[in-house]
Write an enzyme that holds these catalytic residues in place. Structure first.
Site, PDB file in Angstrom:
ATOM      1  N   GLU A 209       0.791  -1.113  -0.088  1.00 49.63           N
ATOM      2  CA  GLU A 209      -0.088  -0.106   0.022  1.00 49.63           C
ATOM      3  C   GLU A 209       0.856   1.137  -0.069  1.00 49.63           C
ATOM      4  O   GLU A 209       1.651   1.439   1.027  1.00 49.63           O
ATOM      5  CB  GLU A 209      -0.744  -0.020   1.262  1.00 49.63           C
ATOM      6  CG  GLU A 209      -2.053  -1.228   1.395  1.00 49.63           C
ATOM      7  CD  GLU A 209      -3.072  -1.073   0.317  1.00 49.63           C
ATOM      8  OE1 GLU A 209      -3.385   0.030  -0.078  1.00 49.63           O
ATOM      9  OE2 GLU A 209      -3.736  -2.284   0.251  1.00 49.63           O
ATOM     10  N   CYS A 243      -2.123   9.493   2.430  1.00 45.42           N
ATOM     11  CA  CYS A 243      -1.740   8.882   1.092  1.00 45.42           C
ATOM     12  C   CYS A 243      -2.786   9.253  -0.019  1.00 45.42           C
ATOM     13  O   CYS A 243      -2.461   9.235  -1.153  1.00 45.42           O
ATOM     14  CB  CYS A 243      -1.703   7.341   1.230  1.00 45.42           C
ATOM     15  SG  CYS A 243      -3.131   6.432   1.894  1.00 45.42           S
TER      16      CYS A 243
HETATM   17  P1  NAD Z   1       8.134   4.508   5.171  1.00 46.80           P
HETATM   18  O1  NAD Z   1       8.185   3.826   3.762  1.00 46.80           O
HETATM   19  O2  NAD Z   1       9.426   5.516   5.425  1.00 46.80           O
HETATM   20  O3  NAD Z   1       7.849   3.653   6.513  1.00 46.80           O
HETATM   21  C1  NAD Z   1       6.984   2.546   6.371  1.00 46.80           C
HETATM   22  C2  NAD Z   1       7.424   1.459   7.358  1.00 46.80           C
HETATM   23  O4  NAD Z   1       8.815   0.837   6.758  1.00 46.80           O
HETATM   24  C3  NAD Z   1       7.692   1.817   8.564  1.00 46.80           C
HETATM   25  O5  NAD Z   1       7.146   0.940   9.425  1.00 46.80           O
HETATM   26  C4  NAD Z   1       9.263   1.841   8.742  1.00 46.80           C
HETATM   27  O6  NAD Z   1       9.923   1.433   9.966  1.00 46.80           O
HETATM   28  C5  NAD Z   1       9.632   0.917   7.707  1.00 46.80           C
HETATM   29  N1  NAD Z   1      10.930   1.047   6.943  1.00 46.80           N
HETATM   30  C6  NAD Z   1      11.420   2.550   6.788  1.00 46.80           C
HETATM   31  N2  NAD Z   1      12.546   2.313   6.031  1.00 46.80           N
HETATM   32  C7  NAD Z   1      12.939   1.107   5.905  1.00 46.80           C
HETATM   33  C8  NAD Z   1      13.797   0.367   5.328  1.00 46.80           C
HETATM   34  N3  NAD Z   1      14.960   0.851   4.779  1.00 46.80           N
HETATM   35  N4  NAD Z   1      13.966  -1.378   5.359  1.00 46.80           N
HETATM   36  C9  NAD Z   1      12.964  -1.683   5.965  1.00 46.80           C
HETATM   37  N5  NAD Z   1      11.970  -0.934   6.504  1.00 46.80           N
HETATM   38  C10 NAD Z   1      11.790   0.217   6.516  1.00 46.80           C
HETATM   39  O7  NAD Z   1       6.803   5.476   4.991  1.00 46.80           O
HETATM   40  P2  NAD Z   1       6.111   6.644   5.980  1.00 46.80           P
HETATM   41  O8  NAD Z   1       6.744   7.909   6.016  1.00 46.80           O
HETATM   42  O9  NAD Z   1       5.676   5.807   7.346  1.00 46.80           O
HETATM   43  O10 NAD Z   1       4.647   6.637   5.264  1.00 46.80           O
HETATM   44  C11 NAD Z   1       4.362   7.653   4.450  1.00 46.80           C
HETATM   45  C12 NAD Z   1       3.990   7.105   3.023  1.00 46.80           C
HETATM   46  O11 NAD Z   1       3.369   5.950   2.969  1.00 46.80           O
HETATM   47  C13 NAD Z   1       3.791   7.916   1.868  1.00 46.80           C
HETATM   48  O12 NAD Z   1       4.303   7.722   0.665  1.00 46.80           O
HETATM   49  C14 NAD Z   1       2.308   7.709   1.896  1.00 46.80           C
HETATM   50  O13 NAD Z   1       1.302   8.040   0.668  1.00 46.80           O
HETATM   51  C15 NAD Z   1       2.378   6.050   2.078  1.00 46.80           C
HETATM   52  N6  NAD Z   1       0.880   5.626   2.392  1.00 46.80           N
HETATM   53  C16 NAD Z   1       0.264   4.845   1.763  1.00 46.80           C
HETATM   54  C17 NAD Z   1      -0.962   4.477   2.389  1.00 46.80           C
HETATM   55  C18 NAD Z   1      -1.801   3.386   1.488  1.00 46.80           C
HETATM   56  O14 NAD Z   1      -2.617   3.046   1.956  1.00 46.80           O
HETATM   57  N7  NAD Z   1      -1.634   3.381   0.339  1.00 46.80           N
HETATM   58  C19 NAD Z   1      -1.423   4.894   3.540  1.00 46.80           C
HETATM   59  C20 NAD Z   1      -0.530   5.529   4.316  1.00 46.80           C
HETATM   60  C21 NAD Z   1       0.786   6.038   3.679  1.00 46.80           C
END
Ligand code: NAD
Length: 456
Positions: A209, A243
């Site tokens: 997602e 998002c």
């Molecule tokens: P992110 O990708 O930075 O983090 C998401 C998760 O991944 C966190 O739990 C984090 O600990 C983990 N993570 C971060 N870096 C990592 C790595 N290198 N290796 C493994 N795991 C890692 O995203 P965010 O900042 O928490 O959220 C924002 C993004 O999420 C935006 O792009 C938004 O559009 C998207 N989003 C999508 C939806 C959806 O339903 N499609 C909903 C909410 C947010």
């Protein structure tokens, strides 16, 4: 307990078949609901400490969705988990065909910070309803929300069924090195790619997602007042850190001026000064994002807003005009309270510009013109969306929610969530009393003739 031991125990528990009876699954859902109800106060406090999200927004955009998903799953589980009858082809008559839903096994759910409860707990509901065990890794950026989920869920569930593991990149990478039966990830596109890669090593099915730049088309026949009202609500909710929020507006030049004026009026009505009613303002999650957003504001393009309070990490809802597709703000998902408005003279050009970008998670059209709406829907690929509204489509659990291409793959909410955490086994059942000789050797021209007659 190490994550490896937790997962090994969950696998053993799953293989003992204890998660499969519907009674067990419903019990887990009820445990979750009771735990949330009894601890709601602490959930509000934690999220407020993370980014000053109000009680109203937390209930309306997070907990209420979790409660509805739990209620729906409890009500529908009997139906969802039943074998699904299918018709049988001629070659297999008088056999019977059906599909058996089964849980995938041990699931890993990785949450994002922007809706820390909803994005962790709605998939958890689906996973439990489908009969899986779960390790949940919420985002470290919303650390208080993560901590309260860990504290409450780890107290009420046995670790063989649900375990919340807190942590950041290092901890997530450790989890990703383990073999799960399903990974459900919500987050950014770059991290989504890493998750996909890690999952491929174990052939683990994934749901991603992700995000992207979601456009909102405003055509010249739209009711501009209502359009502005609905865009402003969906965009500045959660300070634009949503998002499926409108990332940018594409407006017909004929109504641009009118729209800009109404957007401004609506911001004044819905989000008056953050000095006087701070409880309505959600903070930007951290300084890094606060600085990133301020850098995207080109002073000469501000139509309204543009001010910020660094100490409180607040940015006033901001409208930018005279924006073009080459501007920096149009290169990546904004994920904050900045709203660029781009005007077009003919709709074909606007559609072509959107086609050049990655497929968005959401797309909204404001218009009464069926032909133009159909044209946009027909020519552009996107996760989902709404006509004459924004964001609200995700509250209808009958609509599977998810992206396409870079905005994600797979979907959830309601029955779609149950499907996401299930495998559907196809079964053909034959009686002993009838067996035509046609398929058996020795083969002959006569048999091929018969076969052709049946097939062609
Ligand atoms: P992110 O990708 O930075 O983090 C998401 C998760 O991944 C966190 O739990 C984090 O600990 C983990 N993570 C971060 N870096 C990592 C790595 N290198 N290796 C493994 N795991 C890692 O995203 P965010 O900042 O928490 O959220 C924002 C993004 O999420 C935006 O792009 C938004 O559009 C998207 N989003 C999508 C939806 C959806 O339903 N499609 C909903 C909410 C947010």
């Amino acid at each position: 307990m190490t994550p490896q031991i937790i997962l090994a125990n969950q696998k053993e528990f799953f293989l003992s078949n204890q998660t499969k009876p519907l009674k067990f699954r419903i019990k887990q859902l009820k445990i979750l609901k009771t735990a949330l109800k009894e601890n709601e106060k602490y959930f509000y406090e934690a999220i407020y400490a993370d980014f000053s999200k109000s009680k109203f927004e937390t209930y309306a955009t997070e907990l209420s969705l979790v409660y509805s998903e739990i209620n729906l799953a409890i009500k529908k589980l009997n139906k969802w988990a039943k074998p699904i009858k299918k018709s049988t082809n001629l070659a297999n008559l008088p056999g019977k065909s059906f599909v058996l839903p089964e849980p995938l096994g041990s699931a890993l759910i990785i949450g994002a910070w922007n809706y820390p409860y909803q994005l962790s707990l709605v998939p958890l509901v689906s996973a439990l309803a489908a009969g899986n065990t779960v390790i949940l890794k919420p985002s470290e950026l919303s650390k208080n929300s993560s901590a309260i989920m860990a504290k409450v869920l780890n107290r009420v569930f046995i670790p063989e069924v649900v375990r919340v593991i807190e942590g950041g990149v290092k901890e997530t990478q450790e989890l990703l090195s383990m073999k799960f039966d399903k990974i459900f990830f919500t987050g950014s596109i770059p991290v989504g790619k890493k998750i996909y890669e890690a999952a491929a090593k174990n052939m683990t099915p994934v749901t991603l997602e992700l995000g992207g730049k979601s456009p909102t088309f405003v055509l010249d026949d739209a009711n501009i007042k209502m359009t502005a009202k609905r865009i402003v609500w969906g965009k500045f909710l959660n300070a634009g850190q949503t998002c499926v929020a409108t990332d940018f507006i594409l407006v017909d030049k004929k109504v641009e001026k009118n729209l800009l004026e109404e957007l401004k009026n609506q911001i004044n009505v819905q989000f008056p000064s953050f000095e006087t009613i701070p409880e309505n303002y959600v903070q930007i999650i951290n300084e890094r994002n606060f600085d990133r957003l301020l850098n995207l504001i080109e002073k000469d393009k501000i139509y309204f807003g543009g001010s910020a309070d660094r100490a409180k990490r607040l940015i006033k809802p901001t409208i930018l005009h005279n924006v073009s597709f080459v501007d920096e703000i149009m290169q990546d998902e904004i994920f904050g309270p900045l709203l660029p408005v781009i005007s077009f003279e003919n709709i074909e050009d606007a559609i072509e510009e959107v086609k050049k970008q990655s497929k968005p998670l959401a797309l909204y059209v404001f218009s009464k013109n069926k032909r133009n709406i159909r044209k946009i829907h027909n020519e552009l690929s996107f996760g989902g969306g709404a006509i004459n509204d924004t964001v609200m489509h995700l509250t209808n659990h009958k609509l599977p929610f998810g992206g396409v291409g870079f905005s994600g793959q797979g979907n959830y909410h309601g029955y779609a969530g149950f499907q996401t955490f299930s495998h559907f086994k196809s079964i053909l059942k034959k009686p002993f009393w009838f067996e035509p000789p046609l398929k058996y050797a020795p083969y002959s021209d006569k048999k091929i003739k018969w076969l052709k007659r049946l097939i062609e």
